[in-house]
Design a protein around this motif. Sequence first.
Motif, PDB file in Angstrom:
ATOM      1  N   LEU A  65       0.855  -1.180   0.000  1.00 33.87           N
ATOM      2  CA  LEU A  65       0.000   0.000   0.000  1.00 33.87           C
ATOM      3  C   LEU A  65       0.893   1.231   0.000  1.00 33.87           C
ATOM      4  O   LEU A  65       1.757   1.384   0.864  1.00 33.87           O
ATOM      5  CB  LEU A  65      -0.904   0.008   1.238  1.00 33.87           C
ATOM      6  CG  LEU A  65      -1.840   1.206   1.387  1.00 33.87           C
ATOM      7  CD1 LEU A  65      -2.995   1.092   0.384  1.00 33.87           C
ATOM      8  CD2 LEU A  65      -2.392   1.298   2.809  1.00 33.87           C
ATOM      9  N   THR A  66       0.681   2.105  -0.977  1.00 33.05           N
ATOM     10  CA  THR A  66       1.394   3.380  -1.008  1.00 33.05           C
ATOM     11  C   THR A  66       0.529   4.417  -0.308  1.00 33.05           C
ATOM     12  O   THR A  66      -0.616   4.637  -0.697  1.00 33.05           O
ATOM     13  CB  THR A  66       1.660   3.810  -2.465  1.00 33.05           C
ATOM     14  OG1 THR A  66       2.412   2.793  -3.124  1.00 33.05           O
ATOM     15  CG2 THR A  66       2.452   5.102  -2.506  1.00 33.05           C
ATOM     16  N   VAL A  67       1.062   5.049   0.722  1.00 36.63           N
ATOM     17  CA  VAL A  67       0.236   5.927   1.545  1.00 36.63           C
ATOM     18  C   VAL A  67       1.064   7.104   2.041  1.00 36.63           C
ATOM     19  O   VAL A  67       2.263   6.978   2.300  1.00 36.63           O
ATOM     20  CB  VAL A  67      -0.365   5.130   2.743  1.00 36.63           C
ATOM     21  CG1 VAL A  67       0.736   4.529   3.612  1.00 36.63           C
ATOM     22  CG2 VAL A  67      -1.284   6.004   3.585  1.00 36.63           C
ATOM     23  N   ASP A  68       0.411   8.246   2.148  1.00 35.97           N
ATOM     24  CA  ASP A  68       1.038   9.404   2.771  1.00 35.97           C
ATOM     25  C   ASP A  68       1.144   9.122   4.266  1.00 35.97           C
ATOM     26  O   ASP A  68       0.142   8.808   4.922  1.00 35.97           O
ATOM     27  CB  ASP A  68       0.166  10.643   2.510  1.00 35.97           C
ATOM     28  CG  ASP A  68       0.862  11.929   2.920  1.00 35.97           C
ATOM     29  OD1 ASP A  68       1.592  11.913   3.929  1.00 35.97           O
ATOM     30  OD2 ASP A  68       0.676  12.942   2.238  1.00 35.97           O
ATOM     31  N   ASN A  75       6.188   9.088  -0.750  1.00 40.23           N
ATOM     32  CA  ASN A  75       5.187   8.457   0.094  1.00 40.23           C
ATOM     33  C   ASN A  75       5.828   7.289   0.823  1.00 40.23           C
ATOM     34  O   ASN A  75       7.004   6.974   0.620  1.00 40.23           O
ATOM     35  CB  ASN A  75       4.013   7.947  -0.750  1.00 40.23           C
ATOM     36  CG  ASN A  75       2.817   8.899  -0.717  1.00 40.23           C
ATOM     37  OD1 ASN A  75       2.900   9.989  -0.169  1.00 40.23           O
ATOM     38  ND2 ASN A  75       1.718   8.480  -1.289  1.00 40.23           N
ATOM     39  N   GLU A  79       5.622   3.164   1.423  1.00 45.58           N
ATOM     40  CA  GLU A  79       5.067   1.926   0.890  1.00 45.58           C
ATOM     41  C   GLU A  79       5.081   0.899   2.011  1.00 45.58           C
ATOM     42  O   GLU A  79       6.152   0.475   2.463  1.00 45.58           O
ATOM     43  CB  GLU A  79       5.861   1.434  -0.309  1.00 45.58           C
ATOM     44  CG  GLU A  79       5.193   0.245  -0.999  1.00 45.58           C
ATOM     45  CD  GLU A  79       5.842  -0.064  -2.344  1.00 45.58           C
ATOM     46  OE1 GLU A  79       5.726   0.776  -3.254  1.00 45.58           O
ATOM     47  OE2 GLU A  79       6.470  -1.129  -2.459  1.00 45.58           O
ATOM     48  N   VAL A 101      -5.715   3.509   8.439  1.00 47.72           N
ATOM     49  CA  VAL A 101      -5.471   4.830   7.849  1.00 47.72           C
ATOM     50  C   VAL A 101      -6.632   5.753   8.208  1.00 47.72           C
ATOM     51  O   VAL A 101      -7.708   5.301   8.618  1.00 47.72           O
ATOM     52  CB  VAL A 101      -5.307   4.743   6.315  1.00 47.72           C
ATOM     53  CG1 VAL A 101      -4.134   3.865   5.954  1.00 47.72           C
ATOM     54  CG2 VAL A 101      -6.589   4.237   5.660  1.00 47.72           C
ATOM     55  N   ALA A 137      -4.044   7.226  -0.401  1.00 50.46           N
ATOM     56  CA  ALA A 137      -3.350   5.940  -0.541  1.00 50.46           C
ATOM     57  C   ALA A 137      -3.820   5.247  -1.807  1.00 50.46           C
ATOM     58  O   ALA A 137      -4.892   5.540  -2.344  1.00 50.46           O
ATOM     59  CB  ALA A 137      -3.617   5.052   0.672  1.00 50.46           C
TER      60      ALA A 137
END
Length: 249
Positions: free
Chosen positions: A102-105, A136, A138, A147, A173
């Motif tokens: 998951l790519t997330v700030d 970001n 990962e 989140v 995300a």
Amino acid sequence: MQSSLFGYTEIQSQDRWSLQNHQMLRVLLGQQNREVLARKGTMVAFTGGVDFDGHLQAAGERHAAHQTGEQLNLMRCSGNGTVFLANMAQAIHVLDLNNEGLTVDGQYVLALDSTLSWNVVRIESEHGIAGAGGYNLEVGGTGKVAVMTSGKPLVMQVTPQQECFADADAVIAWSAGLVTRMEAQTTSQRVWSRRGGTGEGWNLSFQGQGYVIVQPSELLPPTSFTDAGGYLANRGLGQQGMRGNTWGS
């Protein structure tokens, strides 16, 4: 004593991670001896014997945070009991990763299993990304991650047949395998003059197979607990540090 408040008593559940309500996460500790990594300062209540320890960042993690600004300020929650987590009344969503990414700030991460790993990644784009930034986190592996969004989000499904677009200020995300790029809806040199007044000249596009999470808000990230209360507040001394309690009076 009678009150409508008693409609908000603890919701009992044997699930290790469960939502007490949309804005509060309930985590059972002690199961499978797993500890939970939570954003510093987000514990609002707990029962039983729960220990809170600082999470020491590895050298590589500190270096990446210094270079990119992306980091997770975490604490370790362990022991036997129940811990309740919340941050600035943000809406909370639990994702169950099964050997996925998951790519997330990082500012939208509330908590994650210690079994998960994370790294700072660069968002590939031909143009600068104003809202999401150039980097970001990962998060990958098997485990749960919680989140936060400002309000109820939109989850968009991306398929090879359907490319999706979102405002870079509202995306929090997306699935790690998606390809991203900044796009204008026209390549005309007049793009700025035609769309300059709308604020929607450029969007973040997603291609591949996966999902995109969009919150119903732009430029309203959750206020960092550290920024809001400062160094002392982040150590349990109140929003104004020592002021306002008996230690500082």
